[in-house]
Design a protein around this motif. Sequence first.
Motif, PDB file in Angstrom:
ATOM      1  N   ARG A   9       0.831  -1.208   0.000  1.00 46.11           N
ATOM      2  CA  ARG A   9       0.000   0.000   0.000  1.00 46.11           C
ATOM      3  C   ARG A   9       0.870   1.265   0.000  1.00 46.11           C
ATOM      4  NH1 ARG A   9      -4.333  -2.379   4.475  1.00 46.11           N
ATOM      5  NH2 ARG A   9      -5.198  -3.977   3.072  1.00 46.11           N
ATOM      6  N   ALA A  10       1.945   1.238   0.776  1.00 41.57           N
ATOM      7  CA  ALA A  10       2.826   2.402   0.827  1.00 41.57           C
ATOM      8  C   ALA A  10       3.480   2.661  -0.528  1.00 41.57           C
ATOM      9  CB  ALA A  10       3.897   2.204   1.905  1.00 41.57           C
ATOM     10  N   ALA A  22       2.419   1.580  -3.506  1.00 42.45           N
ATOM     11  CA  ALA A  22       1.408   1.947  -4.502  1.00 42.45           C
ATOM     12  C   ALA A  22       1.110   3.439  -4.435  1.00 42.45           C
ATOM     13  CB  ALA A  22       0.130   1.142  -4.275  1.00 42.45           C
ATOM     14  N   ARG A  23       1.018   3.969  -3.228  1.00 41.37           N
ATOM     15  CA  ARG A  23       0.726   5.396  -3.051  1.00 41.37           C
ATOM     16  C   ARG A  23       1.887   6.251  -3.569  1.00 41.37           C
ATOM     17  NH1 ARG A  23      -3.985   7.351  -2.602  1.00 41.37           N
ATOM     18  NH2 ARG A  23      -4.490   5.893  -0.933  1.00 41.37           N
ATOM     19  N   GLU A  24       3.105   5.853  -3.225  1.00 47.66           N
ATOM     20  CA  GLU A  24       4.257   6.691  -3.549  1.00 47.66           C
ATOM     21  C   GLU A  24       4.703   6.565  -5.002  1.00 47.66           C
ATOM     22  OE1 GLU A  24       8.711   7.672  -1.724  1.00 47.66           O
ATOM     23  OE2 GLU A  24       7.248   6.500  -0.588  1.00 47.66           O
ATOM     24  N   GLY A  46       2.804   5.482  -7.636  1.00 46.49           N
ATOM     25  CA  GLY A  46       1.752   5.617  -8.636  1.00 46.49           C
ATOM     26  C   GLY A  46       1.968   6.782  -9.586  1.00 46.49           C
ATOM     27  N   GLU A  47       2.477   7.886  -9.076  1.00 51.01           N
ATOM     28  CA  GLU A  47       2.687   9.051  -9.937  1.00 51.01           C
ATOM     29  C   GLU A  47       3.737   8.791 -11.003  1.00 51.01           C
ATOM     30  OE1 GLU A  47       5.141  12.398  -8.202  1.00 51.01           O
ATOM     31  OE2 GLU A  47       4.603  11.333  -6.343  1.00 51.01           O
ATOM     32  N   ARG A  65       2.607   0.275 -10.776  1.00 48.27           N
ATOM     33  CA  ARG A  65       1.526  -0.327 -10.003  1.00 48.27           C
ATOM     34  C   ARG A  65       2.106  -1.353  -9.036  1.00 48.27           C
ATOM     35  NH1 ARG A  65      -1.327  -3.514 -12.500  1.00 48.27           N
ATOM     36  NH2 ARG A  65      -0.092  -3.812 -14.383  1.00 48.27           N
ATOM     37  N   ASN A 108       0.812  -4.278  -6.221  1.00 47.44           N
ATOM     38  CA  ASN A 108      -0.283  -5.049  -5.648  1.00 47.44           C
ATOM     39  C   ASN A 108       0.260  -6.250  -4.892  1.00 47.44           C
ATOM     40  OD1 ASN A 108      -2.895  -3.778  -6.778  1.00 47.44           O
ATOM     41  ND2 ASN A 108      -1.642  -4.005  -8.627  1.00 47.44           N
ATOM     42  N   THR A 135      -4.120  -0.850  -8.459  1.00 47.48           N
ATOM     43  CA  THR A 135      -2.909  -0.720  -7.656  1.00 47.48           C
ATOM     44  C   THR A 135      -3.289  -0.597  -6.181  1.00 47.48           C
ATOM     45  OG1 THR A 135      -0.738   0.357  -7.556  1.00 47.48           O
ATOM     46  CG2 THR A 135      -2.672   1.805  -7.706  1.00 47.48           C
ATOM     47  N   GLY A 136      -2.374  -0.993  -5.318  1.00 46.14           N
ATOM     48  CA  GLY A 136      -2.601  -0.911  -3.878  1.00 46.14           C
ATOM     49  C   GLY A 136      -3.542  -1.964  -3.331  1.00 46.14           C
TER      50      GLY A 136
END
Length: 247
Positions: free
Chosen positions: A164-165, A167-169, A171-172, A176, A178, A234-235
Amino acid sequence: MQDKVAIITGAGGALGRATALRLGADGFAIGALGRASADLAETAAQLEAEGFPVRMLEVDLRDSDAIEAAVAGTERDFGPVGALINNAAIYPSTPFLEIPLAEYDDVVTVNQRGYFYAAQVAARGMVARRSGAIVNVGSITWHGGWSNLASYVSTKGAAVALTRALARELGEHGIRVNAVSPGAFPTKAEEIQGDAAEYSAHVIEHQALKRRGSDAELAAVVSFLVGPDSSFVTGQTINVDGGWIME
């Protein structure tokens, strides 16, 4: 995926081998990473027999330099790594009150730090290309806890949190991240459970689907998560467990 090159850690195990074979069939060149063993060599042999490009990488995830060298070597042979599957894990079975700190540290080093660093090394190239997919292999054990596996269970929960961390960071940057959480697949890991028939019955009792899963069924989900059909996913953590855990 722009870069059809995948690194799979723990490629000598049953789930790692099935994933390597599936991604090879999907058109990926495979970096098969794992500790030196006959099992890892067998994975490489099966990939070669199918005509899939493969580089066998004898790497201990405790060795950060070896992880860097494995990624670099794969990229020299095949080109940029577009997918990383963090699958390798160790799972000593010890009652919590008896776990030596050295054993706990070893599990964390392989199952948690190894995932972290492999992802970091692979993601550097993915960021530069603004493309890539990472799949961390968790376990349904982190949902409810399993006796005598506190070290393993805690690292599998960490794998989901890391997913999750990242995916958040990331993604930009078009990356992706998972996770898949396998249920009780019939692998060598089950040896710690004692009587095989009794444990199999226990598994089927708890699952909604009244049969054992196959390695290929987990590999199919990983294939989805690194392929174009999951381009907006993603995430997420997908339980591949026959309906044992539902949430």
